[in-house]
Design an enzyme around this catalytic site. Structure first.
Site, PDB file in Angstrom:
ATOM      1  N   HIS A   8      -2.039  17.953  13.212  1.00  0.00           N
ATOM      2  CA  HIS A   8      -0.770  17.246  13.343  1.00  0.00           C
ATOM      3  C   HIS A   8       0.117  17.450  12.117  1.00  0.00           C
ATOM      4  O   HIS A   8      -0.351  17.797  11.019  1.00  0.00           O
ATOM      5  CB  HIS A   8      -1.009  15.752  13.572  1.00  0.00           C
ATOM      6  CG  HIS A   8      -1.706  15.080  12.430  1.00  0.00           C
ATOM      7  ND1 HIS A   8      -1.080  14.756  11.242  1.00  0.00           N
ATOM      8  CD2 HIS A   8      -2.987  14.673  12.287  1.00  0.00           C
ATOM      9  CE1 HIS A   8      -1.933  14.185  10.431  1.00  0.00           C
ATOM     10  NE2 HIS A   8      -3.110  14.115  11.033  1.00  0.00           N
ATOM     11  N   THR A  20      -7.014   9.197   6.211  1.00  0.00           N
ATOM     12  CA  THR A  20      -6.393   8.569   7.372  1.00  0.00           C
ATOM     13  C   THR A  20      -7.276   8.796   8.595  1.00  0.00           C
ATOM     14  O   THR A  20      -7.211   9.845   9.231  1.00  0.00           O
ATOM     15  CB  THR A  20      -4.993   9.164   7.643  1.00  0.00           C
ATOM     16  OG1 THR A  20      -4.304   9.362   6.414  1.00  0.00           O
ATOM     17  CG2 THR A  20      -4.198   8.255   8.547  1.00  0.00           C
ATOM     18  N   GLU A  81     -10.056  11.420  14.164  1.00  0.00           N
ATOM     19  CA  GLU A  81     -10.460  11.843  12.826  1.00  0.00           C
ATOM     20  C   GLU A  81     -11.762  11.161  12.406  1.00  0.00           C
ATOM     21  O   GLU A  81     -12.184  10.151  12.994  1.00  0.00           O
ATOM     22  CB  GLU A  81      -9.324  11.510  11.837  1.00  0.00           C
ATOM     23  CG  GLU A  81      -9.571  11.905  10.386  1.00  0.00           C
ATOM     24  CD  GLU A  81      -9.813  13.387  10.155  1.00  0.00           C
ATOM     25  OE1 GLU A  81     -10.836  13.887  10.653  1.00  0.00           O
ATOM     26  OE2 GLU A  81      -8.999  14.021   9.447  1.00  0.00           O
ATOM     27  N   TRP A  82     -12.407  11.731  11.427  1.00  0.00           N
ATOM     28  CA  TRP A  82     -13.588  11.152  10.767  1.00  0.00           C
ATOM     29  C   TRP A  82     -13.321   9.669  10.497  1.00  0.00           C
ATOM     30  O   TRP A  82     -12.250   9.297   9.998  1.00  0.00           O
ATOM     31  CB  TRP A  82     -13.777  11.893   9.451  1.00  0.00           C
ATOM     32  CG  TRP A  82     -15.092  11.792   8.757  1.00  0.00           C
ATOM     33  CD1 TRP A  82     -15.909  10.715   8.651  1.00  0.00           C
ATOM     34  CD2 TRP A  82     -15.724  12.860   8.030  1.00  0.00           C
ATOM     35  NE1 TRP A  82     -17.007  11.024   7.902  1.00  0.00           N
ATOM     36  CE2 TRP A  82     -16.924  12.333   7.503  1.00  0.00           C
ATOM     37  CE3 TRP A  82     -15.404  14.186   7.749  1.00  0.00           C
ATOM     38  CZ2 TRP A  82     -17.795  13.095   6.724  1.00  0.00           C
ATOM     39  CZ3 TRP A  82     -16.259  14.942   6.991  1.00  0.00           C
ATOM     40  CH2 TRP A  82     -17.454  14.412   6.481  1.00  0.00           C
ATOM     41  N   TYR A  84     -13.596   6.933   8.165  1.00  0.00           N
ATOM     42  CA  TYR A  84     -13.847   6.866   6.724  1.00  0.00           C
ATOM     43  C   TYR A  84     -14.362   5.505   6.246  1.00  0.00           C
ATOM     44  O   TYR A  84     -14.613   5.324   5.052  1.00  0.00           O
ATOM     45  CB  TYR A  84     -12.564   7.202   5.959  1.00  0.00           C
ATOM     46  CG  TYR A  84     -12.043   8.594   6.224  1.00  0.00           C
ATOM     47  CD1 TYR A  84     -12.786   9.720   5.898  1.00  0.00           C
ATOM     48  CD2 TYR A  84     -10.794   8.774   6.808  1.00  0.00           C
ATOM     49  CE1 TYR A  84     -12.305  10.999   6.141  1.00  0.00           C
ATOM     50  CE2 TYR A  84     -10.302  10.052   7.055  1.00  0.00           C
ATOM     51  CZ  TYR A  84     -11.057  11.154   6.718  1.00  0.00           C
ATOM     52  OH  TYR A  84     -10.576  12.415   6.958  1.00  0.00           O
TER      53      TYR A  84
END
Length: 204
Positions: A8, A20, A81-82, A84
């Site tokens: 992105h 993020t 996403e991972w 976190y």
């Protein structure tokens, strides 16, 4: 068939280096410009499948890159996403200072926070599921026939996915720097998975 992966466009957090994951940060004005500049890379493609992360930054990138004109865009939760965990929203420098030593998400992992966090192996499970779905879309994964598959997602996740595509350890994703607003191509040479293009800037 190729798997085209798109990170992105820029967000305020990608610009500042903040991790993020679950936070739904929108694209900046620059990020929207990057997304629009990606469109020519896909203008002549006829993808069999377009998948995007559910996060706004990924869905907006897919929209502005014109991918919906080529094929229906489907949301896939595996493309997030991972996670976190307790390091969400923090920079590598901040985490390293707190620990008193250099920190790497690839080798040190994360700690629980508002979310449990993920190990790199857990991220790889999701990446392999996405690759399996891509292979099914192109008729079995032999590279003959079918159409391209486009994945719009996030930096660390896509780096893990690239490592899994190549048959490497998921931690090898540390070797594949990937900027916001770029696209890459995972292909085959003599039947073997290869990186055909990587980290191509928008408009290049």
């Amino acid at each position: 068939m190729s798997i085209l992966v798109v990170r992105h466009g820029q967000t305020a957090w990608s610009l500042s280096g903040q991790h993020t994951g679950a936070t739904d940060v929108p694209l900046t004005e620059v990020g929207e410009q990057q997304a629009r500049a990606l469109a020519p890379a896909f203008a002549d493609r006829r993808p069999a499948l377009v998948l995007t992360s559910p996060r706004t930054r990924a869905r907006r990138t897919a929209e502005l890159a014109g991918l919906a004109a080529a094929a229906p865009v489907e949301v896939d939760e595996d493309l997030v996403e991972w996670d976190y965990g307790g390091y969400e929203g923090r920079t590598t420098a901040e985490i390293s200072e707190e620990l008193g030593r250099p920190w790497s998400v690839w080798h040190d992992g994360v700690v629980p926070g508002a979310t449990p966090g993920e190990t790199v192996q857990q991220v790889a499970v999701r990446a392999r599921a996405v690759l399996a779905r891509a292979a099914a879309a192109e008729g079995g994964g032999d590279g003959e026939g079918g159409g391209d598959v486009v994945l719009v997602a996030h930096g660390h996740f896509l780096r893990v996915l690239a490592a899994c595509w190549l048959g490497l350890s998921p931690t090898a994703g540390a070797l594949f720097a990937l900027d916001a607003g770029t696209w890459s191509e995972l292909g085959r040479e003599h039947g073997r998975p290869v990186l055909t293009r990587w980290n191509v800037p928008a408009g290049a």
